[in-house]
Design a protein around this motif. Structure first.
Motif, PDB file in Angstrom:
ATOM      1  N   SER A 168      43.681 -74.166 -21.758  1.00  0.00           N
ATOM      2  CA  SER A 168      43.455 -74.235 -23.209  1.00  0.00           C
ATOM      3  C   SER A 168      42.909 -75.600 -23.589  1.00  0.00           C
ATOM      4  CB  SER A 168      44.769 -73.979 -23.965  1.00  0.00           C
ATOM      5  OG  SER A 168      45.222 -72.658 -23.788  1.00  0.00           O
ATOM      6  N   ARG A 169      41.923 -75.599 -24.499  1.00  0.00           N
ATOM      7  CA  ARG A 169      41.307 -76.834 -24.952  1.00  0.00           C
ATOM      8  C   ARG A 169      41.267 -76.846 -26.478  1.00  0.00           C
ATOM      9  NH1 ARG A 169      38.342 -79.811 -21.381  1.00  0.00           N
ATOM     10  NH2 ARG A 169      36.885 -80.463 -23.016  1.00  0.00           N
ATOM     11  N   LEU A 170      41.427 -78.042 -27.044  1.00  0.00           N
ATOM     12  CA  LEU A 170      41.429 -78.198 -28.497  1.00  0.00           C
ATOM     13  C   LEU A 170      40.316 -79.165 -28.889  1.00  0.00           C
ATOM     14  CD1 LEU A 170      42.782 -77.599 -31.223  1.00  0.00           C
ATOM     15  CD2 LEU A 170      44.363 -79.492 -30.751  1.00  0.00           C
ATOM     16  N   LYS A 171      39.565 -78.777 -29.931  1.00  0.00           N
ATOM     17  CA  LYS A 171      38.438 -79.586 -30.376  1.00  0.00           C
ATOM     18  C   LYS A 171      38.504 -79.784 -31.884  1.00  0.00           C
ATOM     19  CE  LYS A 171      34.349 -77.670 -30.008  1.00  0.00           C
ATOM     20  NZ  LYS A 171      33.085 -77.204 -29.391  1.00  0.00           N
ATOM     21  N   PHE A 172      38.385 -81.034 -32.349  1.00  0.00           N
ATOM     22  CA  PHE A 172      38.317 -81.350 -33.776  1.00  0.00           C
ATOM     23  C   PHE A 172      37.801 -82.774 -33.929  1.00  0.00           C
ATOM     24  CE2 PHE A 172      42.643 -82.321 -32.343  1.00  0.00           C
ATOM     25  CZ  PHE A 172      42.808 -83.631 -32.764  1.00  0.00           C
ATOM     26  N   LYS A 189      48.372 -97.375 -35.857  1.00  0.00           N
ATOM     27  CA  LYS A 189      47.165 -96.593 -36.103  1.00  0.00           C
ATOM     28  C   LYS A 189      46.065 -97.019 -35.144  1.00  0.00           C
ATOM     29  CE  LYS A 189      44.267 -95.129 -40.006  1.00  0.00           C
ATOM     30  NZ  LYS A 189      43.961 -95.384 -41.441  1.00  0.00           N
ATOM     31  N   LYS A 190      45.428 -96.032 -34.487  1.00  0.00           N
ATOM     32  CA  LYS A 190      44.374 -96.322 -33.524  1.00  0.00           C
ATOM     33  C   LYS A 190      43.138 -95.478 -33.844  1.00  0.00           C
ATOM     34  CE  LYS A 190      45.132 -97.085 -29.281  1.00  0.00           C
ATOM     35  NZ  LYS A 190      45.431 -97.006 -27.828  1.00  0.00           N
ATOM     36  N   ALA A 191      41.978 -96.004 -33.496  1.00  0.00           N
ATOM     37  CA  ALA A 191      40.749 -95.235 -33.636  1.00  0.00           C
ATOM     38  C   ALA A 191      40.760 -94.067 -32.658  1.00  0.00           C
ATOM     39  CB  ALA A 191      39.539 -96.131 -33.377  1.00  0.00           C
ATOM     40  N   CYS A 192      40.111 -92.983 -33.047  1.00  0.00           N
ATOM     41  CA  CYS A 192      40.043 -91.806 -32.172  1.00  0.00           C
ATOM     42  C   CYS A 192      38.951 -92.026 -31.127  1.00  0.00           C
ATOM     43  CB  CYS A 192      39.793 -90.545 -32.986  1.00  0.00           C
ATOM     44  SG  CYS A 192      41.242 -90.000 -33.896  1.00  0.00           S
ATOM     45  N   TRP A 196      42.039 -90.206 -27.271  1.00  0.00           N
ATOM     46  CA  TRP A 196      42.309 -89.685 -28.615  1.00  0.00           C
ATOM     47  C   TRP A 196      41.070 -89.089 -29.276  1.00  0.00           C
ATOM     48  CZ3 TRP A 196      47.136 -88.846 -29.397  1.00  0.00           C
ATOM     49  CH2 TRP A 196      48.098 -89.671 -28.797  1.00  0.00           C
ATOM     50  N   ASP A 197      39.977 -89.030 -28.569  1.00  0.00           N
ATOM     51  CA  ASP A 197      38.752 -88.434 -29.103  1.00  0.00           C
ATOM     52  C   ASP A 197      38.708 -86.957 -28.707  1.00  0.00           C
ATOM     53  OD1 ASP A 197      36.258 -87.705 -29.941  1.00  0.00           O
ATOM     54  OD2 ASP A 197      35.158 -89.044 -28.593  1.00  0.00           O
ATOM     55  N   PHE A 198      38.934 -86.090 -29.684  1.00  0.00           N
ATOM     56  CA  PHE A 198      38.935 -84.643 -29.431  1.00  0.00           C
ATOM     57  C   PHE A 198      37.631 -83.982 -29.874  1.00  0.00           C
ATOM     58  CE2 PHE A 198      43.364 -85.535 -28.955  1.00  0.00           C
ATOM     59  CZ  PHE A 198      43.912 -84.500 -28.220  1.00  0.00           C
ATOM     60  N   SER A 199      36.618 -84.783 -30.229  1.00  0.00           N
ATOM     61  CA  SER A 199      35.406 -84.209 -30.801  1.00  0.00           C
ATOM     62  C   SER A 199      34.652 -83.316 -29.816  1.00  0.00           C
ATOM     63  CB  SER A 199      34.482 -85.321 -31.308  1.00  0.00           C
ATOM     64  OG  SER A 199      34.084 -86.180 -30.249  1.00  0.00           O
ATOM     65  N   GLY A 200      34.786 -83.579 -28.536  1.00  0.00           N
ATOM     66  CA  GLY A 200      34.143 -82.738 -27.545  1.00  0.00           C
ATOM     67  C   GLY A 200      35.076 -81.748 -26.879  1.00  0.00           C
TER      68      GLY A 200
END
Length: 301
Positions: A168-172, A189-192, A196-200
């Motif tokens: 399973s993969r999650l993208k947002f 607080k950290k940058a995505c 933490w980068d789920f854009s791909g």
């Protein structure tokens, strides 16, 4: 229990259990992964697939906050955690105001109690949940109205559980993420970027998450290679935050569009925390749409 049906879909609604959902089935597929959490005493051991979050989302630190010149302390509502969680709408029975074969509207009216030790939300409000099966999937509307005589701080959200399987993969897309302490309160607080980068899209297998993301662009996609339809979650702009609660060992992930960060009421120094203040008689709300691949229909025309 109510059951709605339309276009190869069925939906079970549990008015007595905080207007929660039991199961959403799409062409024979169980889309939700119901979870029974014994720590949430007022769910009384019922396995729920989704439930509304209001009049605040996630946790309030130690149940303490100040607003409008008054200080308040809420009683804990989850065993083992000193921080009240997810509001109090999920703790009560809701009333069925309207129902058709494919659409139901439920309401809940909260009146503060002076009962010693109860420690619930100190403001009066009316909440309205609309669940509707359409040709393209499940549409969920959440509205809260300030029924009190003074301004009221509010937060809204929805807490659906989905299957998390091998692969399973999650993208947002989001701007930043809050790292949390052992009790789920935000501490950094950290940058995505990077992990933490789920854009791909990122794999959920082996990754435990309980984090709030800010700057949510309104769409999350859960890719399911194991036979379940892929799922798309689309949320109105008011849901500018996203909580991801992934428990791969338990086989589920909660993808929660919400209007504010965790403990927003106690974080006035944070820009974009998402706290909404309603004057008496004012309402706030939005819609969240869930689309499964198997429920999509060709566009007309």
């Amino acid at each position: 229990m109510l059951e709605l049906k339309r276009d190869g879909q069925s939906l079970t609604i549990l008015p007595e259990t905080g207007a929660a959902l039991g199961q959403w089935r799409v062409e024979g597929h169980d889309m939700l992964r119901p979870v029974a959490n014994p720590a949430l005493r007022n769910q009384k051991g019922v396995a729920v697939g989704a439930y509304p979050l209001l009049p605040y989302v996630n946790r309030i630190a130690e149940g303490h906050f100040a607003f409008g010149g008054e200080e308040y302390r809420l009683a804990p509502n989850m065993e083992g955690c000193p921080h009240p969680i997810h509001g109090n709408g999920w703790e009560h029975e809701w009333q069925v105001a309207h129902r058709t074969d494919s659409h139901a509207i439920l309401t809940f009216d909260h009146t503060p109690s002076d009962e010693a030790g109860r420690g619930e939300w100190p403001y009066a409000y009316r909440a309205v949940m609309s669940y509707e099966l359409r040709a393209d999937g499940l549409h969920v509307s959440i509205v809260i109205r300030n029924s009190d005589k003074v301004d009221q701080p509010v937060g809204l959200g929805f807490h659906p559980f989905f299957h998390s399987e091998a692969g399973s993969r999650l993208k947002f897309r989001t701007d930043s993420v809050w790292l949390t302490d052992d009790h789920g309160l935000p501490v950094e607080k950290k940058a995505c970027e990077g992990e933490w980068d789920f854009s791909g899209g990122r794999a959920l297998e082996g990754r435990t998450l309980d984090n709030g993301f800010t700057g949510f662009e309104g769409q999350a996609v859960l890719e399911q290679p194991g036979g379940l339809p892929n799922l798309t979650v689309e949320a109105d702009r008011i849901f500018s935050h996203l909580v991801v609660f992934s428990q791969p060992d338990e086989g589920y992930v909660a993808i929660e569009p919400v209007t504010s960060m965790t403990d927003a009421i106690n974080r006035p120094e944070i820009a974009g925390r998402g706290l909404h203040v309603l004057a008496p008689g004012q309402s706030s709300g939005g819609m969240i749409r869930f689309h499964a691949e198997a429920s999509r229909r060709p566009a007309e025309g």
